[in-house]
Enzyme design. Structure first.
Site, PDB file in Angstrom:
ATOM      1  N   GLY A   1     -46.533  40.522  54.819  1.00  0.00           N
ATOM      2  CA  GLY A   1     -46.750  41.091  53.487  1.00  0.00           C
ATOM      3  C   GLY A   1     -47.023  42.580  53.540  1.00  0.00           C
ATOM      4  N   ALA A   2     -46.279  43.295  54.391  1.00  0.00           N
ATOM      5  CA  ALA A   2     -46.563  44.717  54.630  1.00  0.00           C
ATOM      6  C   ALA A   2     -45.851  45.645  53.654  1.00  0.00           C
ATOM      7  CB  ALA A   2     -46.161  45.087  56.060  1.00  0.00           C
TER       8      ALA A   2
ATOM      9  N   GLY B   1     -51.445  45.333  52.713  1.00  0.00           N
ATOM     10  CA  GLY B   1     -50.560  45.168  53.853  1.00  0.00           C
ATOM     11  C   GLY B   1     -49.815  46.444  54.190  1.00  0.00           C
TER      12      GLY B   1
ATOM     13  N   SER C   1     -60.918  35.995  51.755  1.00  0.00           N
ATOM     14  CA  SER C   1     -61.496  36.531  50.524  1.00  0.00           C
ATOM     15  C   SER C   1     -62.863  35.902  50.294  1.00  0.00           C
ATOM     16  CB  SER C   1     -60.581  36.214  49.334  1.00  0.00           C
ATOM     17  OG  SER C   1     -61.223  36.496  48.104  1.00  0.00           O
TER      18      SER C   1
ATOM     19  N   TYR D   1     -56.134  28.942  45.167  1.00  0.00           N
ATOM     20  CA  TYR D   1     -56.330  30.183  45.907  1.00  0.00           C
ATOM     21  C   TYR D   1     -57.648  30.145  46.677  1.00  0.00           C
ATOM     22  CZ  TYR D   1     -56.857  35.165  46.882  1.00  0.00           C
ATOM     23  OH  TYR D   1     -57.041  36.383  47.508  1.00  0.00           O
TER      24      TYR D   1
END
Length: 408
Positions: free
Chosen positions: A128-129, A134, A257, A288
């Site tokens: 996810g860069a 990211g 998270s 999530y």
């Protein structure tokens, strides 16, 4: 030759007038008194002994002149100094009676964390860069010499990010490779192609995630949030950990998270149906939160398995309600994140804890912990449950084996 003034250090470590901080070629810091023409190993005010470790910062070179004078060249900024740049990051010698002081906090940026580090020769995968945290993670470590593989689903976006990095720092080493975490076949294809390149792997940064999406089955008949945020990263790690062990010391960094605290997963209810629910039992927020607890449990058990091979794993919280792209799937989340934006971290600040966990000398051979604001943070009680971590690991393997048709 340029200004040879001492580099700034923390205020309580500044030397008094008439004193100068110097360093031997072996890395021991000493103090010269210009009035008495004497030297000593201890700081003239605090009494501390200090040392410097590791390589010169990225872009620096130590040279010796014809007269035997040692000086340092900063090739990035085209400057020369008589002062070893590592003095700015000198550490108190262990055993000194001094209190530990946290070096970074929630206001620190990734590039500040990396000051003094040269990552040349290090290979890093960042999932996810191509956006948000990211991207800043990939950009920051690339600026300090690492070869960065941007593992992304959206190749057009990833190529644009690579171009931006190369424009800003032309000598950066950045590669783009396709990785779609909603497809186990794509994960396997990515791992196979990475291995074909014969690259080592020193940093595996599991950053990609989805948030706030409607219930969706992936092509592997798994709930999307669970697969993207946990199971595909689990699979990717399993496929690459032989390379990690051969490249040791290596680190695996799992971006979790504080939302992990908002789930009821336990030994009493953990099951495939709980982890990957059907539409009737689905809540985007609960999904999530559950996936973020899985991240920490996965990291903890992974560290137990790989730390004997000098491959460590850490998990972290990057920051609260950052406008990073996670919120793109529903207008209400976009509005909430937009309103909170002036009061939250920047993307550079959000990437700081990831970069700290990935590169800090302080964390060498340390794993299985959870970090927030560049500091160790106690996670939830569930996240520290080793039995729950082992149960999640076993169920994850079973879910994968069922879908790929062989034990994993």
């Amino acid at each position: 030759m340029a200004d040879n003034a001492i580099l700034d250090t923390d205020s309580d470590d500044e030397v008094p007038p008439g004193w100068e901080e110097r360093v031997t070629l072996s890395g021991k810091v000493y103090y010269a008194n210009h009035e008495s023409k004497s030297t000593q190993w201890t700081h003239p005010t605090t009494g501390k002994r200090k040392t410097i470790k590791g390589e010169l910062p990225y872009g620096w070179e130590r040279k010796v002149g014809e007269d035997g004078l040692v000086f340092y060249v900063d090739h990035v900024n085209q400057k020369t100094t008589l002062t070893d740049p590592r003095l700015a990051f000198a550490e108190v010698v262990k055993g000194d009676n001094t209190a530990f002081r946290q070096k970074f906090d929630g206001n620190s940026t990734a590039l500040e964390v990396l000051q003094g580090r040269d990552l040349t020769g290090q290979y890093a995968i960042v999932t996810g860069a191509n956006s948000g945290i990211g991207y800043e993670t990939a950009r920051s470590i690339a600026f300090h010499g690492a070869k960065v593989i941007m593992a992304c689903r959206n190749l057009n976006s990833a190529e644009a990010c690579k171009k931006a990095i190369m424009t800003e720092r032309p000598d950066s080493q950045v590669e783009v490779m396709h990785l779609d975490l909603s497809s186990l076949a794509s994960v396997k294809d990515f791992a196979d192609k990475y291995k074909d390149n014969k690259w080592p792997l020193h940093l595996l940064i599991l950053n990609a995630a989805v948030f706030g999406i409607q219930h969706t089955w992936t092509e592997d008949h798994l709930e999307m949030t669970f697969q993207v945020n946990h199971l595909s990263h689990f699979y990717l790690t399993k496929l690459l950990w032989d390379i990690l062990m051969k490249s040791a010391p290596a680190r695996i960094i799992v971006v979790s998270s504080e939302s992990h605290r908002g789930t009821d997963l336990s030994m009493a209810n953990i099951s495939e149906e709980k982890l990957s629910p059907n539409a009737e039992n689905y809540s985007d927020l609960k999904a999530y939160n559950l996936s973020k607890l899985c991240n920490i449990l996965f990291s903890m058990h992974l560290n137990r398995l790989l730390s004997p091979y000098r491959v460590t794993s850490l998990s972290l919280h990057p920051g609260n309600i950052m406008y990073s792209g996670l919120q793109r799937n529903w207008w209400l989340y976009r509005l909430l994140f937009l309103l909170a934006r002036p009061f939250t971290k920047s993307m550079q600040q959000g990437a700081a804890t990831t970069v700290y966990c990935a590169t800090s000398h302080d964390l060498e051979d340390i794993g299985g912990l959870y970090f927030n604001n560049c500091c160790r943070c106690p996670p939830s009680t569930a996240a520290e449950d080793e039995n729950l971590a082992k149960a999640l690991w076993d169920i994850s393997e079973q879910m994968l084996s069922k879908r790929i048709g062989r034990p994993i």
